[in-house]
Design an enzyme around this catalytic site. Structure first.
Site, PDB file in Angstrom:
ATOM      1  N   LYS A 123      28.907  47.019  36.761  1.00 19.77           N
ATOM      2  CA  LYS A 123      28.353  46.816  35.033  1.00 19.77           C
ATOM      3  C   LYS A 123      27.398  46.441  34.155  1.00 19.77           C
ATOM      4  O   LYS A 123      26.619  47.103  33.569  1.00 19.77           O
ATOM      5  CB  LYS A 123      29.464  45.896  34.389  1.00 19.77           C
ATOM      6  CG  LYS A 123      30.711  45.593  34.905  1.00 19.77           C
ATOM      7  CD  LYS A 123      31.546  45.951  33.578  1.00 19.77           C
ATOM      8  CE  LYS A 123      33.328  46.480  34.098  1.00 19.77           C
ATOM      9  NZ  LYS A 123      34.549  45.254  34.545  1.00 19.77           N
TER      10      LYS A 123
ATOM     11  N   LYS B  85      37.945  56.087  42.058  1.00 18.40           N
ATOM     12  CA  LYS B  85      38.813  55.550  41.801  1.00 18.40           C
ATOM     13  C   LYS B  85      39.405  56.095  40.165  1.00 18.40           C
ATOM     14  O   LYS B  85      38.710  56.486  39.303  1.00 18.40           O
ATOM     15  CB  LYS B  85      38.581  54.072  41.462  1.00 18.40           C
ATOM     16  CG  LYS B  85      39.515  53.121  40.802  1.00 18.40           C
ATOM     17  CD  LYS B  85      38.312  52.193  40.332  1.00 18.40           C
ATOM     18  CE  LYS B  85      39.709  51.458  39.744  1.00 18.40           C
ATOM     19  NZ  LYS B  85      38.740  50.206  38.731  1.00 18.40           N
TER      20      LYS B  85
ATOM     21  N   LYS C 291      40.090  53.486  32.617  1.00 14.73           N
ATOM     22  CA  LYS C 291      39.990  54.527  31.591  1.00 14.73           C
ATOM     23  C   LYS C 291      38.969  54.173  31.534  1.00 14.73           C
ATOM     24  O   LYS C 291      38.900  55.258  30.498  1.00 14.73           O
ATOM     25  CB  LYS C 291      41.110  53.100  30.936  1.00 14.73           C
ATOM     26  CG  LYS C 291      40.924  51.841  31.183  1.00 14.73           C
ATOM     27  CD  LYS C 291      41.735  51.177  31.259  1.00 14.73           C
ATOM     28  CE  LYS C 291      41.642  49.199  31.588  1.00 14.73           C
ATOM     29  NZ  LYS C 291      42.803  49.104  31.834  1.00 14.73           N
TER      30      LYS C 291
END
Ligand code: TYM
Length: 332
Positions: free
Chosen positions: A112, A195, A198
């Site tokens: 992230k 993977k 969203k």
């Protein structure tokens, strides 16, 4: 024997197949015999989306999706994370005994931080302590999640063990990531990158709300090539991903037929994708219809949220009182 079970999902988009198979599906059986808590992780959402648009609408949508998937508010406790502030006190206690080095080493933090270099905030760094608080506020022992959450669960065990050791107690269990006792699941996406998620861009994820045309469009666009040229050759990852999705939604005979066709080089990916799109639509349709029928029922959704909040707070308040006692907080 009945266990305490907890899991959560961030309301940063609609639920997709990965969420369903990684987390939700497990609850359908578990809720019959266990003390289950399933929540919408709206605080966690702020680590990546600090100024969410339509937060309440998103939360409502995800709650409707929980119910559409079969989570039963009379069996499991369905609630919104920000409705249970007690967990934040536990988050604070865990943060006091969580160290910079170990938090910086967490893979999802590093990922992230790479993705949002201008917003490497303390919430992102302490994501695992909030997650530990979510789980341990109910003293849960099992956490149904997908494979991507494995390391966060390891951190939860670290914080539980550390608390027990520091305060000379056996108060917290050491929870495990759970998938019917088998291996954790990773549902692949359609963009060939591995993977389903969203935030990976349109086309990678199949959402439970997707209509037939959208499903078909996404699947037909998935990466393939001109097909194998040597018999029994090794399958490229992106083709393997399509078969993994077939494993989830198609009949065994269908899967065998396409696997055999791959092995003898007669496979036509266009046909395989059409088949996958049709089977996928059949799988998704009941969820889609149910979501549509619930999502605009404000009265029902707020009743469910309130019922969940009351039950979750009762459990959380008990834990916080006991934790305060253990640490030594007493009124003077
Ligand atoms: P989130 O919102 O990213 O995903 C929710 C759940 O869906 C699973 N999942 C997948 N499983 C298999 N294959 C995939 N492609 C896939 N994509 C997502 C995730 O593993 C997860 O179980 N940190 C959590 C939310 C959270 C939480 C918690 C979970 C906050 N506190 C406490 C459990 C317990 C997250 O970001 O999930």
């Amino acid at each position: 024997m009945s266990s305490k079970i907890v899991s959560g999902i961030r309301p940063t988009g609609n639920l997709h197949l990965g969420n369903y198979f990684g987390a939700l599906r497990n609850f359908l059986k578990l809720q019959e015999e266990n003390d289950c808590y399933f929540f919408i992780a709206d605080y966690h959402g702020l680590t990546t989306h600090p100024t969410p648009e339509n937060l309440q609408e998103n939360v409502k949508q995800v709650l409707a999706e929980f119910v559409a998937c079969g989570l039963d508010p009379d069996k499991a406790t369905l609630y919104v994370q920000s409705d249970v502030p007690e967990a934040i006190e536990l988050y604070l206690f865990f943060n006091m005994n969580a160290y910079l080095g170990e938090l910086q080493r967490v893979t999802t933090f590093k990922e992230k931080a790479r993705k949002q270099p201008n917003n490497v905030n303390a919430g992102l760094l302490t994501y695992p302590t909030l997650m530990a608080a979510d789980i341990l506020i109910h003293r849960a022992s099992k956490v149904p999640v997908g494979k991507d959450q494995e390391q966060n669960l390891e951190m939860t065990r670290t914080f539980a063990k550390r608390f027990n050791h520091m305060y000379q107690t056996e108060y917290f269990p050491e929870p495990v990531a759970y998938n019917f006792g088998d291996e954790l699941v990773k549902v692949p996406g359609l963009d060939g990158s591995g993977k389903m998620g969203k935030s990976e861009g349109f086309g990678n994820a199949i959402f439970l709300i997707d209509d037939e045309a959208t499903i078909k469009k996404k699947i037909m666009k998935a990466k393939t090539d001109s097909g194998p040229t040597e018999k029994n050759s090794e399958m490229p990852d992106y083709i393997q991903n399509l078969f993994s999705l077939m494993d989830i939604v198609s009949e065994t005979d269908t899967i065998t037929q396409y696997k055999d066709a791959f092995a003898d080089c007669s496979i036509r990916y266009g046909d395989m994708k059409k088949q996958l799109a049709a089977d996928m639509n059949e799988f998704i349709a009941p969820f889609r219809d149910k979501i549509k029928s619930i999502v605009s029922n404000d009265e029902l959704l707020s009743k469910i949220a309130k019922q969940g909040r009351d039950k979750a707070r009762e459990s959380a308040q008990r834990t916080i009182k006991e934790v305060r006692d253990i640490i030594g907080f007493k009124s003077i």
